[in-house]
Write a protein that holds these residues in place. Structure first.
Motif, short mmCIF file in Angstrom:
data_model
loop_
_atom_site.label_atom_id
_atom_site.label_comp_id
_atom_site.label_asym_id
_atom_site.label_seq_id
_atom_site.Cartn_x
_atom_site.Cartn_y
_atom_site.Cartn_z
N SER A 176 6.17 -1.48 7.97
CA SER A 176 5.71 -0.11 7.96
C SER A 176 6.77 0.87 8.48
O SER A 176 6.64 2.06 8.27
N SER A 177 7.80 0.38 9.14
CA SER A 177 8.83 1.28 9.64
C SER A 177 9.83 1.65 8.54
O SER A 177 10.60 2.57 8.70
N ARG A 178 9.82 0.93 7.42
CA ARG A 178 10.71 1.25 6.30
C ARG A 178 10.09 2.35 5.45
O ARG A 178 8.90 2.45 5.32
N ASP A 179 10.96 3.12 4.80
CA ASP A 179 10.48 4.16 3.90
C ASP A 179 10.87 3.78 2.48
O ASP A 179 12.04 3.73 2.14
N HIS A 180 9.87 3.48 1.65
CA HIS A 180 10.11 3.06 0.27
C HIS A 180 9.95 4.20 -0.72
O HIS A 180 9.95 3.95 -1.91
N THR A 183 7.85 7.98 -2.01
CA THR A 183 6.55 8.64 -2.01
C THR A 183 5.78 8.27 -3.28
O THR A 183 6.35 8.24 -4.37
N ILE A 233 0.60 2.58 2.53
CA ILE A 233 1.06 3.05 3.83
C ILE A 233 1.58 1.88 4.67
O ILE A 233 2.66 1.94 5.25
N GLY A 279 4.97 0.68 3.77
CA GLY A 279 6.09 1.55 4.05
C GLY A 279 6.28 2.71 3.10
O GLY A 279 7.33 3.36 3.11
N TYR A 280 5.29 2.99 2.27
CA TYR A 280 5.39 4.13 1.37
C TYR A 280 4.79 5.37 2.02
O TYR A 280 3.88 5.27 2.83
N ARG A 281 5.29 6.52 1.63
CA ARG A 281 4.65 7.79 1.97
C ARG A 281 3.68 8.05 0.84
O ARG A 281 3.99 7.76 -0.32
N ASP A 290 2.49 9.82 10.00
CA ASP A 290 3.25 10.81 9.22
C ASP A 290 3.50 10.36 7.79
O ASP A 290 4.31 10.94 7.08
N ARG A 291 2.80 9.35 7.33
CA ARG A 291 3.02 8.82 5.98
C ARG A 291 2.01 9.35 4.95
O ARG A 291 2.00 8.90 3.82
#
Length: 85
Positions: free
Chosen positions: A10-14, A16, A36, A39-41, A68-69
């Motif tokens: 979950s700390s990775r950003d894949h 939106t 979420i 790791g997706y917004r 904040d995701r």
């Protein structure tokens, strides 16, 4: 999957993902929760204005803490016969 793996994922950003309508139901809320957690917004366009609290409650029941995701967007429906562009 262990709790440690979920936290690391979950700390990775894949990127939106846009989810339109149906986000308060079983399938929609669990799909958003998984996105979420993975790791997706997520940008949600609810079917009706004012559904943010219901969506957040559904996500919490599905086991997600969006932090904040998650963001909400208002989509204007296109009327029959209208040119969307």
């Amino acid at each position: 999957m262990s709790t440690e793996n979920v936290a690391a994922t979950s700390s990775r950003d894949h990127g939106t993902v846009l989810v339109t309508g149906g986000s308060t139901g079983l399938v929609g809320s669990h799909s958003i929760a998984r996105l979420i957690t993975d790791g997706y917004r997520v940008r949600v366009t609810p079917r009706e204005p004012g559904q943010q609290r219901r969506i957040l409650a559904a996500l919490q029941r599905a086991g997600a803490e969006p932090a904040d995701r998650l963001e909400f967007a208002v989509a204007q429906p296109v009327r029959d016969g209208a040119d969307p562009a």
